[in-house]
Write a protein that holds these residues in place. Structure first.
Motif, mmCIF file in Angstrom:
data_model
loop_
_atom_site.group_PDB
_atom_site.id
_atom_site.type_symbol
_atom_site.label_atom_id
_atom_site.label_comp_id
_atom_site.label_asym_id
_atom_site.label_seq_id
_atom_site.Cartn_x
_atom_site.Cartn_y
_atom_site.Cartn_z
ATOM 1 N N PRO A 126 16.513 6.922 4.063
ATOM 2 C CA PRO A 126 16.078 8.085 4.863
ATOM 3 C C PRO A 126 14.767 7.833 5.602
ATOM 4 N N ILE A 127 13.876 7.033 5.013
ATOM 5 C CA ILE A 127 12.612 6.711 5.682
ATOM 6 C C ILE A 127 12.861 5.720 6.811
ATOM 7 N N LEU A 128 13.688 4.704 6.529
ATOM 8 C CA LEU A 128 13.931 3.647 7.507
ATOM 9 C C LEU A 128 14.686 4.158 8.729
ATOM 10 N N SER A 129 15.412 5.232 8.574
ATOM 11 C CA SER A 129 16.218 5.748 9.687
ATOM 12 C C SER A 129 15.485 6.796 10.522
ATOM 13 N N ASP A 130 14.245 7.107 10.177
ATOM 14 C CA ASP A 130 13.463 8.113 10.894
ATOM 15 C C ASP A 130 12.158 7.472 11.363
ATOM 16 N N LEU A 131 11.950 7.351 12.662
ATOM 17 C CA LEU A 131 10.797 6.625 13.194
ATOM 18 C C LEU A 131 9.470 7.184 12.693
ATOM 19 N N ASN A 132 9.305 8.499 12.732
ATOM 20 C CA ASN A 132 8.034 9.086 12.314
ATOM 21 C C ASN A 132 7.747 8.801 10.844
ATOM 22 N N ARG A 133 8.749 8.981 9.978
ATOM 23 C CA ARG A 133 8.556 8.714 8.550
ATOM 24 C C ARG A 133 8.301 7.218 8.302
ATOM 25 N N PHE A 134 9.013 6.384 9.051
ATOM 26 C CA PHE A 134 8.852 4.948 8.869
ATOM 27 C C PHE A 134 7.446 4.490 9.254
ATOM 28 N N LEU A 135 6.936 4.962 10.380
ATOM 29 C CA LEU A 135 5.609 4.540 10.808
ATOM 30 C C LEU A 135 4.518 5.100 9.897
ATOM 31 N N ARG A 136 4.716 6.285 9.360
ATOM 32 C CA ARG A 136 3.755 6.823 8.393
ATOM 33 C C ARG A 136 3.807 5.994 7.102
ATOM 34 N N TRP A 137 5.027 5.603 6.689
ATOM 35 C CA TRP A 137 5.157 4.723 5.524
ATOM 36 C C TRP A 137 4.419 3.411 5.766
ATOM 37 N N LEU A 138 4.580 2.847 6.950
ATOM 38 C CA LEU A 138 3.906 1.597 7.292
ATOM 39 C C LEU A 138 2.396 1.749 7.176
ATOM 40 N N CYS A 139 1.857 2.807 7.759
ATOM 41 C CA CYS A 139 0.400 3.008 7.742
ATOM 42 C C CYS A 139 -0.123 3.209 6.319
ATOM 43 N N VAL A 140 0.569 4.029 5.531
ATOM 44 C CA VAL A 140 0.118 4.286 4.159
ATOM 45 C C VAL A 140 0.210 3.018 3.315
ATOM 46 N N SER A 141 1.298 2.258 3.472
ATOM 47 C CA SER A 141 1.481 1.044 2.679
ATOM 48 C C SER A 141 0.408 0.008 2.983
ATOM 49 N N VAL A 142 0.113 -0.185 4.262
ATOM 50 C CA VAL A 142 -0.944 -1.124 4.649
ATOM 51 C C VAL A 142 -2.289 -0.657 4.121
ATOM 52 N N THR A 143 -2.538 0.647 4.235
ATOM 53 C CA THR A 143 -3.814 1.207 3.756
ATOM 54 C C THR A 143 -4.001 0.949 2.272
ATOM 55 N N HIS A 144 -2.969 1.191 1.472
ATOM 56 C CA HIS A 144 -3.084 0.972 0.029
ATOM 57 C C HIS A 144 -3.339 -0.493 -0.297
ATOM 58 N N GLN A 145 -2.628 -1.417 0.382
ATOM 59 C CA GLN A 145 -2.837 -2.831 0.083
ATOM 60 C C GLN A 145 -4.216 -3.310 0.502
ATOM 61 N N LEU A 146 -4.807 -2.628 1.475
ATOM 62 C CA LEU A 146 -6.180 -2.953 1.865
ATOM 63 C C LEU A 146 -7.210 -2.213 1.008
ATOM 64 N N GLN A 147 -6.708 -1.443 0.044
ATOM 65 C CA GLN A 147 -7.553 -0.702 -0.909
ATOM 66 C C GLN A 147 -8.469 0.294 -0.193
ATOM 67 N N LEU A 148 -7.880 0.987 0.771
ATOM 68 C CA LEU A 148 -8.580 2.059 1.464
ATOM 69 C C LEU A 148 -7.903 3.384 1.160
ATOM 70 N N GLN A 149 -8.558 4.465 1.511
ATOM 71 C CA GLN A 149 -7.986 5.795 1.342
ATOM 72 C C GLN A 149 -7.196 6.179 2.586
ATOM 73 N N PRO A 150 -5.953 6.630 2.443
ATOM 74 C CA PRO A 150 -5.171 7.034 3.625
ATOM 75 C C PRO A 150 -5.843 8.196 4.361
ATOM 76 N N ARG A 151 -5.815 8.122 5.695
ATOM 77 C CA ARG A 151 -6.392 9.195 6.519
ATOM 78 C C ARG A 151 -5.452 9.497 7.682
ATOM 79 N N LEU A 152 -4.173 9.580 7.383
ATOM 80 C CA LEU A 152 -3.184 9.755 8.449
ATOM 81 C C LEU A 152 -3.374 11.037 9.234
ATOM 82 N N ASP A 153 -3.698 12.117 8.535
ATOM 83 C CA ASP A 153 -3.767 13.409 9.219
ATOM 84 C C ASP A 153 -4.844 13.448 10.288
ATOM 85 N N GLU A 154 -5.855 12.570 10.174
ATOM 86 C CA GLU A 154 -6.920 12.533 11.173
ATOM 87 C C GLU A 154 -6.470 11.870 12.467
#
Length: 452
Positions: free
Chosen positions: A189-217
């Motif tokens: 369901p995430i992979l088939s929806d562009l908005n959800r997929f790109l948010r997943w990408l941003c959050v996943s990269v953020t976590h691996q870089l040990q930062l706090q997600p700030r997507l809503d900003e």
């Protein structure tokens, strides 16, 4: 590994081999190469004539280093070759510890340490990994360049992830930050929806870089997901991290199954690569895209990330590599005949070769018996073959296409999407637009399997 540590190793080995260490000007050149300077820049920064460095010191240094490591060293490949060489010199230094253990524990010997069953990627520092020096040097050199893009392509189980692990390890030794995401792990369901997929990408990269997600900003539905994702990477992630970031995306072919997502996401990667040509901040980002198939989603040439950057295509083992690996499994294969027999059945398929050598090294089966039973459910490849058959049964059009190839006496032309998928699984080779079995193992097994 730091440059100072590498210079220490080089000096020790050069004294042993050539009776003299690096001199002051040679060290200046190496330090300059590490800082991506030209010979002229190195010379001018140290009050030397540019011609002296370019025409005298550098050629002699490259010749000395080439003799030491056994590969031709140039300014272009100097750094990755030397780092690989130095890393290889560090491993044998643990041998005294092994000897110390065997002195006190006679039962602990190298001979009775059994290899683990080969499955998935080959771990770092494993003796059962076959190096690809030219390819690894090429990839290592590329990711050290600002804004680089590397594309690694090969069918499944051909060593893509093993190469990726070593590339990320090399990047870490350069003090780069690394992020590795496997797109097979994403829920559909995430992979088939562009908005959800790109948010997943941003959050996943953020976590691996040990930062706090700030997507809503940064996320704004009025400007769209692609622009929001780009602003997040540029305005937050790349700004927060001072060093280069290597972002590795494994199994990108999973996106191909969702054309509407692929048509937006893949041009987005291309746009980040292009942005690095004009904006310094994007030069921090180094992309590695790993995929099993050719892309079969139509894209404009100037939007595709698959016609830019460094392309790397992995092939199977050569007979010399199979022979070398057999020796690491402590098999007494001296004349190459056994290696030829094995390759006649499985080709140079790395995973299939590794499995065979594992069982042979344990004395569980002789080569003649292994080859006789290989294409049967009771042979060592039984699970491997049945797993492929189960996949094919879920996609009847693939099973029919494969049966056509396996039953034919000449290469067969298939519908492109089916051909790409069968190639990604590793069951066929493509020669232009024609398909043929990738090895006799698959031909003998699948020609007897009737598709429903």
């Amino acid at each position: 590994m730091s440059l100072d540590s590498l210079l220490e190793i080089l000096n020790r080995k050069l004294v042993e081999a050539q009776n003299r260490p690096l001199n002051a000007t040679e060290i200046l050149i190496l330090r300059g190469i590490w800082e991506y300077q030209t010979y002229s820049q190195i010379a001018q920064a140290n009050d030397y004539s540019p011609g002296y460095f370019t025409n005298v010191v550098a050629p002699e240094l490259c010749q000395r280093l080439s003799q030491l490591i056994g590969s031709r060293v140039t300014k272009k490949n100097c750094r990755p070759l030397l780092e690989s060489y130095a890393a290889a010199q560090v491993a044998p230094e643990t041998a005294p510890l092994v000897q110390h253990l065997t002195d006190f524990y006679p039962d602990v010997t190298q001979e009775n340490i059994s290899p683990i069953y080969p499955s998935g990627s080959v771990p770092l520092n494993s003796p059962f990994y076959i190096e690809h020096p030219a390819i690894q040097a090429q990839v290592y050199e590329e990711i050290s360049k600002p804004g680089a893009l590397v594309r690694i392509k090969a069918p499944r189980e051909m060593g893509k992830t093993s190469l990726l692990l070593r590339t990320l390890d090399y990047a870490k030794r350069l003090d780069y930050r690394t992020v590795c995401l496997n797109l097979e792990q994403i829920e559909q369901p995430i992979l088939s929806d562009l908005n959800r997929f790109l948010r997943w990408l941003c959050v996943s990269v953020t976590h691996q870089l040990q930062l706090q997600p700030r997507l809503d900003e940064y996320w704004d539905e009025d400007i769209g997901s692609n622009v929001s994702c780009t602003l997040y990477f540029r305005g937050y992630l790349l700004e927060q991290i001072g060093s280069p970031i290597v972002l590795a995306l494994d199994e990108v072919n999973q996106v191909f199954e969702h054309p509407q997502v692929a048509k937006d996401f893949l041009p987005l990667l291309r746009s980040w690569y292009e942005e690095a040509r004009r904006l310094r901040i994007w030069q921090k980002l180094r992309l590695i895209v790993v995929h099993s198939t050719e892309i079969y989603v139509p894209l404009h040439l100037n939007q595709s990330p698959f016609n830019v950057g460094l392309p790397i295509q992995l092939a199977g083992f050569s007979i010399d590599q199979v022979q070398q690996l057999a020796q690491r499994y402590r098999l007494n294969w001296t004349d190459g005949e056994q290696a030829r027999l094995l390759m006649a059945m499985v080709g140079g398929h790395p995973a299939l070769v590794q499995i065979a050598l594992y069982h042979l090294s344990r004395g569980e089966v002789r080569l003649a018996q292994l080859l006789e039973t290989a294409p049967t459910p009771t042979g060592i490849y039984g699970y491997h073959l049945q797993r492929h058959w189960a996949t094919l049964q879920q996609q009847p059009e693939l099973a029919i296409a494969l049966h056509t190839v396996m039953s034919a006496t000449e290469p067969v032309q298939l519908e492109p999407t089916l051909a790409y998928k069968l190639n990604s699984i590793g069951l066929i080779h493509l020669d232009g637009n024609k398909a043929m079995p990738s090895c006799q193992l698959y031909r003998q097994y699948f020609e007897n399997q009737q598709p429903e």
